[in-house]
Each structure stands twice: as structure tokens, then as C-alpha cells.
Motif scaffolding. Structure first.
Motif, short mmCIF file in Angstrom:
data_model
loop_
_atom_site.label_atom_id
_atom_site.label_comp_id
_atom_site.label_asym_id
_atom_site.label_seq_id
_atom_site.Cartn_x
_atom_site.Cartn_y
_atom_site.Cartn_z
N THR A 124 18.53 -2.47 28.38
CA THR A 124 18.20 -2.98 29.72
C THR A 124 18.60 -2.02 30.84
N LYS B 91 4.86 -0.73 42.34
CA LYS B 91 6.16 -0.48 41.73
C LYS B 91 6.03 -0.61 40.23
N TYR C 57 7.75 -1.74 36.71
CA TYR C 57 8.76 -2.68 36.26
C TYR C 57 9.32 -2.26 34.89
N PRO C 58 10.54 -2.69 34.58
CA PRO C 58 11.22 -2.20 33.38
C PRO C 58 10.50 -2.47 32.07
N ASN D 136 13.60 -11.09 34.79
CA ASN D 136 13.83 -9.99 35.73
C ASN D 136 13.95 -10.51 37.16
N TRP D 137 15.16 -10.46 37.69
CA TRP D 137 15.37 -10.73 39.10
C TRP D 137 15.40 -9.41 39.86
N GLU D 138 14.63 -9.30 40.91
CA GLU D 138 14.71 -8.14 41.81
C GLU D 138 14.61 -8.67 43.24
N ARG E 113 15.79 -0.31 33.23
CA ARG E 113 15.88 -0.54 34.67
C ARG E 113 15.88 0.78 35.43
N GLU F 30 19.76 -6.99 41.51
CA GLU F 30 18.78 -6.88 40.44
C GLU F 30 19.48 -7.28 39.14
N LEU F 31 18.79 -8.09 38.37
CA LEU F 31 19.37 -8.56 37.10
C LEU F 31 18.27 -8.60 36.06
N LEU F 32 18.52 -7.94 34.96
CA LEU F 32 17.54 -7.89 33.87
C LEU F 32 18.21 -8.47 32.63
#
Lengths: 179, 154
Positions: free
Chosen positions: B132, B40, B42-43, A124-126, B136, A131-133
Motif C-alpha cells: 500500500t 489524477k 489512483y493507487p 481509499n480515502w483521499e 500510494r 490519505e488512507l489506503l
């Protein structure tokens, strides 16, 4: 990649990269900035700020200890423990992606590596830019799911369900484009 | 006034979930303890072992976050309670064409693992192969219920 590469010239907008070692000479490189500070980054580290391999290994070790020690019902809803293969696939992918940007002296944050209750791993990049999951399934023969977006640029959205072996070839150009 | 017999509880249709209602779900420490920012969500919160059967949550029409926590036989050192506003949830589903649906699923009989719970609700639709984007975008509308952010040792 040649160490003599003139990075300033190589990364000016609309210039062409001169070396043929790692990229087609006709391919344009968008502007990439070397981040002078960590402010705004939500991950704890940037790759180039660390003693690269040693620090990444430390991060992986700490993460591995955390995730592999999750036992039966670790989420309170019957989640099962993780297998090491899933983690290794995640780590290899992260390392390969980060290596690419390190070689090109482009700052990129280290992603969060997070357990998911179905046995998969989230990469997980934020950041303030994107943002990239990326989700690595617990089953090695299953494809990788990913979703990415550049903030305030919906046209850069990416959503894919692809084989593990193709993830780098998709994600690295996408990251280079949006960074 | 006599309490209702749980066996008489009706399973209510999804239209009874009003936009101002909430869905509550407990998030275990093993999920949130490595989150960089506990303010926060998170997913990785929005998934379960057998997601195809549905993600359990509690409907605010029949419960409150403290009761959700009580059903987990735990406290805020171990669980936080996340809330999802039903209206925002529906907006995210509609805007992104996600296949998620809300199903009232009251638990009328005590089981080995579950207490009687009229508020019990399942979020279904995880058959889609790539969750995903769902996780998200849902994580962005999720937040800790009031006073239900987990406590840490720091």
C-alpha cells in the motif's frame, strides 16, 4: 452513547469526554470539526450529508455491480474476477468505521472502493487532511495492509500489516486523532 | 539499413535506464472508469495479477506511448497510457527504501499474447508484504503520457 451528550463541550480541545459508554473518561479527544461544506473533498460524499444507511447501501450496490461484473482479463493483463467475500469484508469494514463517526456526529468522507488486479480491494480515502489506503486481500485468512498519512504531518504516518479483526481498533483512533 | 534481428537484442542493465527516461504502462478502462478525477492516477493502477513476477512496462529508450497503446491493440477509449519518470521513480524508491527494481526484459519472439517488444521492462520487488505505501507513493509520481489520457463518453 448518550444522546444527551453535549457535543460542543465534548469536542473542545483538551476537554474530557464525559460518558463512559464508549471511551475511557481519561482519554483526551482532539479537536474535530464538522465540515460545513464538501469543498476540497475528493470523495463524492460525506457520510453525514446522506440519508445514511440507504445511501451507503446504494453506493455499495453500485460498486458491487461494477466490481463483480469484471470478468476474466478485466485489466488487460490477465486479472481474474472478484469473489463476493472480498467485497463484503471491505463493505463491513467501511460501514463499521463510518458508523462510529456517524454516532459521534463527526463528518468523514466515504472512501473510494477500487478493484486491484491481484483480486484485492482498495479502500481509499483521499481528502485535503489525510490519505488512507486499506487493502483487503482476496484471501480471507490473509492480513490487511494499510498505509495512512496526515498531510504535512509525517509523524502521523501509519503503516501496518494486521489481521482484519484489528483494523477498526487501529484505524478509528488514528482517524479521530488526525481529523 | 537492415533491421536488427530481435534475437540479437541484448538485455540491458538497470544503469542504462537514465533518469530522464520513462516507463509506460497501459491502464485499462475497468481500472480508471470509476476514478473520481481522471486527471489524477489512483493507487490501484500499480498492481498486476502475478506481481511477484514483475509489472510490465515499456522503456522510452525503445518506444513511445503510442506504440505501447498499439501493442495493446486498442485505443484511448479503452486504455490510457501512464508514464513514470525513471529519475522520480528512483527517488521514491530511495526515499522510502522500497524494494522495487527495474529489469529490461525484451520480448524477442512473438507469443500468443505478446508481440515482439524491445522496450519491454519489468518492475520487480512486490515480494514485500505491504504494497500500500508503494502504490500510494508511486501513484503520486505517475501521470498520463502526453495525449494519452483516456477519452470518455462525457
Amino acid at each position: 452513547m448518550s444522546k444527551d451528550l453535549n457535543l460542543k463541550r465534548a469536542f473542545q480541545k483538551d476537554d474530557y469526554l464525559l460518558t463512559e459508554d464508549w471511551i475511557k473518561p481519561t482519554e483526551r479527544i482532539g479537536w474535530v470539526s464538522v465540515l460545513p461544506s464538501l469543498s476540497g473533498l475528493r470523495s463524492a460524499y460525506t457520510y453525514s450529508d446522506l440519508k445514511i444507511k440507504e445511501e451507503l447501501i446504494n453506493i455499495f450496490d453500485e460498486n458491487r455491480n461494477y466490481i463483480l461484473n469484471l470478468s476474466d482479463n478485466w485489466d488487460g493483463y490477465s486479472a481474474q474476477p472478484f469473489n463476493e467475500g472480498t467485497l463484503n469484508r471491505a463493505y463491513i469494514l467501511i460501514e463499521n468505521i463510518l458508523n462510529h463517526f456517524l454516532i459521534n456526529q463527526i463528518d468523514i468522507s466515504i472512501p473510494l472502493i477500487q478493484p486491484v488486479a491481484d483480486g484485492s480491494i482498495d479502500i481509499n480515502w483521499e481528502t485535503d487532511e489525510f490519505e488512507l489506503l486499506i487493502n483487503i486481500s482476496s484471501e480471507s485468512n490473509k492480513q490487511v495492509n494499510l498505509y495512512g498519512e496526515k498531510l504535512n504531518s509525517p509523524e502521523e504516518e501509519i503503516e501496518m500489516h494486521i489481521p482484519y479483526d484489528l483494523v477498526e481498533t487501529v484505524i478509528i483512533p488514528w482517524l479521530k486523532k488526525i481529523l | 539499413m537492415a533491421e536488427e534481428d530481435p534475437l540479437t537484442w541484448e538485455t540491458e542493465p538497470s544503469e542504462n535506464f537514465l533518469n530522464e527516461h520513462f516507463l509506460y504502462r497501459g491502464i485499462h478502462k475497468n481500472i480508471w472508469k470509476e476514478w473520481k478525477n481522471l486527471q489524477k492516477i489512483y493507487p490501484n493502477f500499480f498492481m498486476t495479477k502475478r506481481a511477484i513476477d514483475g509489472l510490465s512496462s515499456d522503456w522510452s529508450k525503445y518506444t513511445n506511448p503510442q506504440t505501447t497503446l498499439n501493442h495493446l491493440n486498442s485505443d484511448l477509449a479503452k486504455y490510457g497510457i501512464v508514464e513514470l519518470n525513471v529519475g522520480k521513480f528512483r527517488n521514491v524508491i530511495d526515499e522510502n527504501n522500497f524494494p522495487l527494481t527495474i529489469h529490461h526484459d525484451p520480448i524477442r519472439i512473438v507469443t500468443r499474447t505478446l508481440p515482439i517488444n524491445r522496450a519491454h521492462t519489468l518492475i520487480k520487488g512486490f515480494k514485500q508484504r505491504n504494497t500500500t505505501p508503494i502504490r500510494r507513493k508511486i501513484s503520486k509520481i505517475a501521470k498520463w503520457a502526453l495525449n494519452m489520457c483516456p477519452t470518455t463518453e462525457e
